[in-house]
Design an enzyme around this catalytic site. Structure first.
Site, PDB file in Angstrom:
ATOM      1  N   HIS A  44      -4.514  -6.107   3.044  1.00 25.26           N
ATOM      2  CA  HIS A  44      -5.630  -5.292   3.524  1.00 25.26           C
ATOM      3  C   HIS A  44      -6.920  -6.077   3.439  1.00 25.26           C
ATOM      4  O   HIS A  44      -7.773  -5.817   2.613  1.00 25.26           O
ATOM      5  CB  HIS A  44      -5.734  -4.000   2.717  1.00 25.26           C
ATOM      6  CG  HIS A  44      -4.572  -3.108   2.959  1.00 25.26           C
ATOM      7  ND1 HIS A  44      -4.318  -2.572   4.199  1.00 25.26           N
ATOM      8  CD2 HIS A  44      -3.579  -2.696   2.164  1.00 25.26           C
ATOM      9  CE1 HIS A  44      -3.217  -1.858   4.134  1.00 25.26           C
ATOM     10  NE2 HIS A  44      -2.735  -1.918   2.900  1.00 25.26           N
ATOM     11  N   GLU A 134       5.303   0.832  -0.754  1.00 29.27           N
ATOM     12  CA  GLU A 134       6.250   0.198  -1.689  1.00 29.27           C
ATOM     13  C   GLU A 134       7.267   1.224  -2.196  1.00 29.27           C
ATOM     14  O   GLU A 134       8.460   0.926  -2.332  1.00 29.27           O
ATOM     15  CB  GLU A 134       5.479  -0.398  -2.875  1.00 29.27           C
ATOM     16  CG  GLU A 134       6.402  -1.160  -3.814  1.00 29.27           C
ATOM     17  CD  GLU A 134       5.781  -1.380  -5.188  1.00 29.27           C
ATOM     18  OE1 GLU A 134       4.642  -1.863  -5.270  1.00 29.27           O
ATOM     19  OE2 GLU A 134       6.459  -1.053  -6.180  1.00 29.27           O
ATOM     20  N   SER A 272      -7.301  -8.204  -2.799  1.00 30.40           N
ATOM     21  CA  SER A 272      -7.167  -8.586  -1.383  1.00 30.40           C
ATOM     22  C   SER A 272      -8.178  -9.653  -0.971  1.00 30.40           C
ATOM     23  O   SER A 272      -8.394  -9.851   0.218  1.00 30.40           O
ATOM     24  CB  SER A 272      -7.367  -7.375  -0.474  1.00 30.40           C
ATOM     25  OG  SER A 272      -6.936  -6.213  -1.069  1.00 30.40           O
TER      26      SER A 272
END
Ligand code: F3S
Length: 289
Positions: A44, A134, A272
């Site tokens: 992301h 996930e 990220s």
């Protein structure tokens, strides 16, 4: 002035490995070969996804989308660190894609446990957030019933059939303390549970390290996306230790006028944030103050 970057700033091992896999595939690709795509965004982070796009890597958002690509254009699909359901990988292969699995090994371990324990007849409990990719992917490796428990309150309300054998795993990014609380409740209720702790400590390590660094610097810079919850958390942790803590997304947001008295600047970054952004900020602070 000295600048110290936290050792575990930015990508964790699994995300770094997945991103490296994409860049390796790009480097290996020869002129005229079929395109490379990732199943879902590899990370992301707009800068990284934008850079990959410029290099011809596109994002496949679903199996339906994969099916719509003309057969002669189906190239390499890279599975991101979160992993996918077993059926998704199999379907992509059936469709003729070359599948490269960059599932984080710690996530893969969960798939293996879920597959093995469910094959032995146990039902699976995943302690995690329903709907998280996930968790949904891990669920897709079970041969039996799966339950998702997101909090101790949900564990209290949980009532499976009394004779059901259960195997409990957790989402890798789940809070370890909360996981322990859930397990304790299930055990107290007398269920037949075997528990495997699959919480990954990458987040905790990053947070502890950030707190320690923030406690000894004059100014702390936290780099990460505006919507990244783990970056916000890092900012809060650092702010508790160091009043002069700043959150920036990229170097462009850095408008610091540092007083002469500042001797030590610390830098950390959310999960990220790619290395090159961290490096840019480090170099800028080093050379401009
Ligand atoms: Fe990262 Fe893998 Fe842990 S993706 S958070 S190292 S489970």
């Amino acid at each position: 002035m000295e600048v110290v970057v936290a050792e575990h700033a930015g990508f964790c091992f699994g995300v770094q490995r997945a991103v490296d896999t994409v860049y390796e595939q790009i480097a290996r690709k020869r002129e005229g070969e079929l395109p490379i795509c990732t199943f879902g965004s590899i990370i992301h982070n707009e800068e990284v996804v934008g850079d990959l796009q410029k290099r011809g890597v596109y994002v496949l958002s679903s199996l339906e989308e994969a099916e719509k690509i003309p057969e002669e254009r189906r190239g390499t699909v890279i599975i991101r660190s979160h992993g996918v359901e077993r059926s998704v990988g199999e379907r992509l292969e059936q469709l003729g894609y070359r599948v490269i699995d960059a599932t984080c090994p710690f996530v893969k371990r969960i798939h293996n446990i879920v597959e093995r324990e469910s094959a032995a007849g146990k039902s699976i409990i995943i302690v995690g957030d329903e709907g998280h990719p996930e968790v949904e992917a891990a669920r897709g490796w079970s041969h039996t019933k799966t339950y998702i428990i997101g909090s101790p309150e949900e564990a209290e309300k949980f009532t499976p059939p009394a004779d059901e054998e259960l195997c409990v795993v957790s989402q890798t990014t789940f809070n370890y303390k909360k996981f322990q609380d859930v397990v304790e409740i299930l055990e107290k209720k007398g269920y037949n549970v075997s528990v495997v702790n699959t919480v990954c400590n990458a987040t905790e390590v990053r947070q502890n390290e950030a707190a320690q660094l923030a406690a000894r610097v004059d100014v702390m810079i936290v780099i990460g996306g505006n919507h990244s919850s783990n970056t916000r958390k890092l900012y809060e942790i650092c702010r508790q230790e160091c009043e002069e803590t700043y959150h920036i997304r990229t170097l462009a947001d850095l408008h610091l006028g540092l007083p002469e008295t500042v001797r030590l600047v610390g830098i950390t970054a959310g999960a990220s944030t790619p290395n090159n952004i961290i490096e840019e900020v480090r170099n800028y602070v080093r050379t401009n103050f």
